[in-house]
Design an enzyme around this catalytic site. Structure first.
Site, PDB file in Angstrom:
ATOM      1  N   HIS A   1       0.798  -1.215   0.000  1.00 50.25           N
ATOM      2  CA  HIS A   1       0.000   0.000   0.000  1.00 50.25           C
ATOM      3  C   HIS A   1       0.838   1.274   0.000  1.00 50.25           C
ATOM      4  O   HIS A   1       0.362   2.331  -0.374  1.00 50.25           O
ATOM      5  CB  HIS A   1      -1.042  -0.038   1.116  1.00 50.25           C
ATOM      6  CG  HIS A   1      -2.303  -0.714   0.641  1.00 50.25           C
ATOM      7  ND1 HIS A   1      -3.452  -0.792   1.378  1.00 50.25           N
ATOM      8  CD2 HIS A   1      -2.584  -1.342  -0.522  1.00 50.25           C
ATOM      9  CE1 HIS A   1      -4.377  -1.446   0.696  1.00 50.25           C
ATOM     10  NE2 HIS A   1      -3.870  -1.797  -0.462  1.00 50.25           N
TER      11      HIS A   1
ATOM     12  N   ARG B   1     -11.361   2.439  -1.653  1.00 54.22           N
ATOM     13  CA  ARG B   1     -10.845   1.682  -0.502  1.00 54.22           C
ATOM     14  C   ARG B   1     -11.291   2.399   0.773  1.00 54.22           C
ATOM     15  O   ARG B   1     -10.665   3.355   1.204  1.00 54.22           O
ATOM     16  CB  ARG B   1      -9.320   1.619  -0.550  1.00 54.22           C
ATOM     17  CG  ARG B   1      -8.744   0.735  -1.632  1.00 54.22           C
ATOM     18  CD  ARG B   1      -7.235   0.629  -1.483  1.00 54.22           C
ATOM     19  NE  ARG B   1      -6.691  -0.450  -2.278  1.00 54.22           N
ATOM     20  CZ  ARG B   1      -6.146  -0.294  -3.486  1.00 54.22           C
ATOM     21  NH1 ARG B   1      -6.072   0.896  -4.029  1.00 54.22           N
ATOM     22  NH2 ARG B   1      -5.669  -1.337  -4.138  1.00 54.22           N
TER      23      ARG B   1
ATOM     24  N   ARG C   1     -15.833  -0.434  -1.940  1.00 54.31           N
ATOM     25  CA  ARG C   1     -15.493  -1.714  -1.342  1.00 54.31           C
ATOM     26  C   ARG C   1     -15.717  -1.633   0.160  1.00 54.31           C
ATOM     27  O   ARG C   1     -15.263  -0.689   0.805  1.00 54.31           O
ATOM     28  CB  ARG C   1     -14.024  -2.044  -1.619  1.00 54.31           C
ATOM     29  CG  ARG C   1     -13.587  -3.326  -0.935  1.00 54.31           C
ATOM     30  CD  ARG C   1     -12.191  -3.716  -1.326  1.00 54.31           C
ATOM     31  NE  ARG C   1     -11.196  -2.908  -0.670  1.00 54.31           N
ATOM     32  CZ  ARG C   1      -9.890  -3.032  -0.895  1.00 54.31           C
ATOM     33  NH1 ARG C   1      -9.467  -3.895  -1.793  1.00 54.31           N
ATOM     34  NH2 ARG C   1      -9.027  -2.291  -0.256  1.00 54.31           N
TER      35      ARG C   1
ATOM     36  N   GLU D   1     -10.324 -12.137  -5.829  1.00 54.58           N
ATOM     37  CA  GLU D   1      -8.911 -11.970  -5.480  1.00 54.58           C
ATOM     38  C   GLU D   1      -8.369 -13.179  -4.708  1.00 54.58           C
ATOM     39  O   GLU D   1      -7.220 -13.195  -4.304  1.00 54.58           O
ATOM     40  CB  GLU D   1      -8.686 -10.681  -4.692  1.00 54.58           C
ATOM     41  CG  GLU D   1      -9.555 -10.506  -3.465  1.00 54.58           C
ATOM     42  CD  GLU D   1      -9.340  -9.165  -2.772  1.00 54.58           C
ATOM     43  OE1 GLU D   1      -8.357  -8.466  -3.051  1.00 54.58           O
ATOM     44  OE2 GLU D   1     -10.187  -8.828  -1.917  1.00 54.58           O
TER      45      GLU D   1
ATOM     46  N   ASN E   1      -3.720  -7.901  -7.222  1.00 61.27           N
ATOM     47  CA  ASN E   1      -2.661  -7.821  -6.196  1.00 61.27           C
ATOM     48  C   ASN E   1      -2.758  -9.033  -5.284  1.00 61.27           C
ATOM     49  O   ASN E   1      -1.780  -9.728  -5.026  1.00 61.27           O
ATOM     50  CB  ASN E   1      -2.806  -6.555  -5.354  1.00 61.27           C
ATOM     51  CG  ASN E   1      -2.875  -5.298  -6.191  1.00 61.27           C
ATOM     52  OD1 ASN E   1      -2.465  -5.314  -7.344  1.00 61.27           O
ATOM     53  ND2 ASN E   1      -3.390  -4.221  -5.626  1.00 61.27           N
ATOM     54  N   ASP E   2      -3.954  -9.274  -4.775  1.00 60.57           N
ATOM     55  CA  ASP E   2      -4.123 -10.416  -3.890  1.00 60.57           C
ATOM     56  C   ASP E   2      -4.238 -11.724  -4.670  1.00 60.57           C
ATOM     57  O   ASP E   2      -3.770 -12.756  -4.212  1.00 60.57           O
ATOM     58  CB  ASP E   2      -5.355 -10.223  -2.992  1.00 60.57           C
ATOM     59  CG  ASP E   2      -5.026  -9.327  -1.810  1.00 60.57           C
ATOM     60  OD1 ASP E   2      -3.909  -9.451  -1.270  1.00 60.57           O
ATOM     61  OD2 ASP E   2      -5.869  -8.492  -1.437  1.00 60.57           O
TER      62      ASP E   2
ATOM     63  N   ARG F   1       2.868 -10.235  -0.616  1.00 68.04           N
ATOM     64  CA  ARG F   1       3.070  -9.089  -1.484  1.00 68.04           C
ATOM     65  C   ARG F   1       3.870  -7.971  -0.833  1.00 68.04           C
ATOM     66  O   ARG F   1       4.311  -7.044  -1.495  1.00 68.04           O
ATOM     67  CB  ARG F   1       1.714  -8.555  -1.984  1.00 68.04           C
ATOM     68  CG  ARG F   1       0.826  -8.049  -0.895  1.00 68.04           C
ATOM     69  CD  ARG F   1      -0.599  -7.851  -1.382  1.00 68.04           C
ATOM     70  NE  ARG F   1      -0.901  -6.472  -1.707  1.00 68.04           N
ATOM     71  CZ  ARG F   1      -2.133  -6.002  -1.843  1.00 68.04           C
ATOM     72  NH1 ARG F   1      -3.176  -6.806  -1.729  1.00 68.04           N
ATOM     73  NH2 ARG F   1      -2.340  -4.746  -2.124  1.00 68.04           N
TER      74      ARG F   1
ATOM     75  N   CYS G   1      -9.239  -4.198 -10.704  1.00 66.99           N
ATOM     76  CA  CYS G   1      -8.801  -3.044  -9.922  1.00 66.99           C
ATOM     77  C   CYS G   1      -7.469  -3.271  -9.234  1.00 66.99           C
ATOM     78  O   CYS G   1      -7.034  -2.466  -8.429  1.00 66.99           O
ATOM     79  CB  CYS G   1      -9.867  -2.629  -8.916  1.00 66.99           C
ATOM     80  SG  CYS G   1     -10.284  -3.943  -7.751  1.00 66.99           S
TER      81      CYS G   1
HETATM   82  C1  PEP Z   1      -6.213  -6.290  -4.991  1.00 69.00           C
HETATM   83  O1  PEP Z   1      -6.006  -7.135  -4.115  1.00 69.00           O
HETATM   84  O2  PEP Z   1      -5.865  -6.432  -6.180  1.00 69.00           O
HETATM   85  C2  PEP Z   1      -6.873  -5.017  -4.653  1.00 69.00           C
HETATM   86  C3  PEP Z   1      -7.233  -4.181  -5.579  1.00 69.00           C
HETATM   87  O3  PEP Z   1      -7.101  -4.738  -3.337  1.00 69.00           O
HETATM   88  P1  PEP Z   1      -5.983  -4.275  -2.287  1.00 69.00           P
HETATM   89  O4  PEP Z   1      -4.753  -3.878  -3.063  1.00 69.00           O
HETATM   90  O5  PEP Z   1      -6.561  -3.134  -1.537  1.00 69.00           O
HETATM   91  O6  PEP Z   1      -5.802  -5.506  -1.473  1.00 69.00           O
HETATM   92 MG    MG Z   2      -7.037  -7.042  -2.215  1.00 73.34          MG
END
Ligand code: PEP
Ligand code: MG
Length: 579
Positions: A190, A298, A334, A440, A463-464, A474, A511
């Site tokens: 993040h 978020r 979300r 995810e 991402n997840d 990550r 996303c």
């Molecule tokens: C993801 O996991 O791709 C996502 C968009 O959510 P975050 O990065 O907030 O976990």
């Molecule tokens: Mg995520």
């Protein structure tokens, strides 16, 4: 001079002085001082400095986040005006001859302990505030290492930090930050997402030791290549200035077209290009950069940097401000997702051995259904009020980290109850609210055909999805370099998800950070993705790239990518094809 190769996290080139940002606690040893008068004067100056910082923070928080957040810093400032506390500090230094840091620690700690012995949550939270203030004063006492701080830098800086927590956000003034470089974290941590949201170049995972770099050293930060060059040669500086100029010209061109739609060259496909945001301020930025809506709001940022649960009224106000700003554009909100890299003690998130596999996101629903119900209620009220005030609001709700169908069914029950309660009270409500989930977790992608009937849309969180498919944390820089969303296993899950949704007439967004990666554009069009959601600052570039391709070309690219066996092959092929 040292050059550090990190991972590119946000594009662009920054040239300017460094500022070392330390988030660690200040430590101290207790001593008796020879000159208590000088020590007391030093402490008074530090208190004054902390005072000035808090006023600046209070003003910024009011502008960026609202009155409630500003009140936190106001309360901190008031501690420093407390006569009793000041008298205690004075006597510890002048009479007991204690060094200033030890005096600050002991005086504040005595108060904090007293508050902690009280039962009510409110007072216990104030104890944490007191400790924060003590840390601030101690940092101000720290002279040289802290002579500059993000709150009062004389000129814009390249921020150099071990790592940044999302809660650090509030401290930064966008105008003062040229770039961000961290020693830790991956491109989807993040801290990197925050840099992209700010639209400043960023590099993560650069292998430096914070002690080797001094604040105020001229440096070059290249967010495109990942290179962080501290104390460059004149030649390197000249090359970087040229690169920066070229980049800035290209950027200007992209920005001039940012408000136009992103239609492929053959006119066959119009991508919906929307933004990922975490605050009202980001919504403003999203519009400036040409976002056609919000693909991911978020909401966890509303819950961070505070010691108590946001009230319903606070939530309604925050959401309403975003809806009013976005007007008729769709806003996908979300529900709360406190990631494995964040802690919110008042919600009961504890240190867990495997936080990314732990008690978070939709999984809180069993123990704390009230949190979700509260949030549904706030969202519906905010949208209803905005509509009643004449704003055409298109609210869409999305659940994070879903891994089983039962979670969606339970969440929908809670949603229907929140809605029915508000209706019974006669509140204005939005007519149509789309309901979706993030895909995810691999199980959601694999069972996409079972989830599709329960929702209006999917949004793929790469991402997840990458983290969980490849079993790679990550945020762990030792392995995050391996965490590629271009891994063919991840690509196949994306393909399966989109195919299953389209078969049942549902739309699909993406996303994760992949949506804002220029390299991924033809691949994602070729996989028939409907909506691309990314950091606001990435929108102009991605729109520009979408316009360069035809759908037939993209289908070919996607087909080929799905045939490879490694991420490196996919990336190599996409680089060859890049335009
Ligand atoms: C993801 O996991 O791709 C996502 C968009 O959510 P975050 O990065 O907030 O976990
Ligand atoms: Mg995520």
């Amino acid at each position: 001079m040292p050059r550090y190769q990190g991972l590119p996290a946000s594009p662009g080139i920054a040239i300017g002085p460094t500022l070392i940002y330390r988030t660690q606690k200040v430590t101290f040893t207790e001593q008796r001082v020879d000159d208590p008068r000088a020590e007391w004067q030093h402490l008074q100056q530090a208190i004054q400095k902390a005072h000035t910082q808090l006023i600046a923070l209070e003003q910024r928080a009011r502008k960026m986040a609202g009155d409630e957040e500003a009140a936190i810093f106001e309360a901190h400032r008031l501690f420093l005006d407390d006569e009793e506390l000041l008298a205690k500090l004075r006597s510890m230094v002048l009479e007991d001859r204690l060094n200033a840091k030890a005096a600050v620690h002991h005086a504040f700690e005595q108060y904090a302990e007293a508050l902690l012995s009280l039962e009510e949550e409110y007072f216990r939270a104030r104890a944490q505030d007191l400790r924060d203030v003590a840390q601030r004063v101690m940092k101000c006492l720290d002279g040289e290492a802290e002579e500059l701080s993000v709150e009062n830098t004389p000129e814009p800086v390249i921020l150099v930090a071990e790592d940044l927590t999302p809660s650090d956000t509030m401290r930064f003034d966008r105008e003062q930050i040229l770039g961000i470089v961290t020693a830790r974290g991956g491109p989807t941590s993040h801290s990197a997402i925050l840099a992209r949201a700010m639209g400043v170049p960023a590099v993560v995972s650069a292998p430096f030791d914070l002690n080797d770099i001094r604040s105020g050293t001229l440096a070059i930060l290249n967010g495109n290549s990942g290179l962080f060059n501290v104390g460059p040669t004149l030649h390197e500086l000249e090359v970087a200035r040229r690169e920066k100029e070229e980049w800035d010209v290209r950027r200007q061109q992209e920005l001039s077209q940012a408000q136009l739609p992103a239609v492929t060259r053959d006119g066959a496909f119009r991508a919906e290009v929307v933004a990922n945001i975490g605050s009202v301020e980001d919504a403003e930025l999203a519009i400036q950069y040409g976002a056609e809506g919000i693909g991911l709001f978020r909401t966890e940022f509303l819950y961070l940097q505070r010691t108590t649960m946001p009230t319903l009224a606070e939530q309604v106000r925050a959401y309403r401000r975003v809806f009013e700003r976005m007007g008729e554009r769709p806003v996908v909100v979300r529900t709360l997702d406190i990631g494995g890299d964040k802690e919110v003690p008042y919600l009961g998130t504890e240190k867990e051995p495997n936080p990314f596999l732990g008690w978070r996101a939709i999984r809180m629903i069993r123990e704390r259904p009230d949190v979700l119900e509260n949030q549904f209620s706030a969202l519906l009220q905010a949208a209803g009020q905005a509509i009643a005030a004449g704003v055409e609001c298109d609210l869409r709700i999305m659940l994070p980290m879903v891994s089983s169908v039962a979670e969606v069914e339970r969440a929908r029950e809670i949603y229907e109850k929140a809605r029915a309660d508000l209706e019974a009270e006669g509140n204005p409500l939005p007519q149509q609210v789309q309901f979706g989930i993030m895909v995810e977790v691999p199980s959601a992608a694999i069972l996409a055909d079972h989830f599709a009937p329960l929702v209006d849309f999917f949004s793929i969180g790469t991402n997840d999805l990458t983290q969980y498919t490849l079993a790679i944390d990550r945020t762990n820089e030792r392995v995050s370099v391996l965490a590629s969303p271009y891994h063919p296993a991840v690509l196949r899950l994306i393909e399966m998800t989109i195919r299953a949704a389209h078969a049942q007439g549902k739309w699909v967004g993406l996303c994760g950070e992949l949506a804002g990666d220029p390299l991924a554009v033809p691949l994602l069009i070729g996989l028939h993705l409907d909506e691309f959601s990314m950091a606001p600052s990435s929108i102009p570039t991605i729109k520009e790239l979408i316009r360069r391709w035809t759908v037939a070309e993209c289908k070919e690219v996607a087909k080929k990518c799905l045939e490879f066996s490694t991420a490196a092959q996919v990336i190599g092929y996409l680089k060859e094809k890049a335009r």
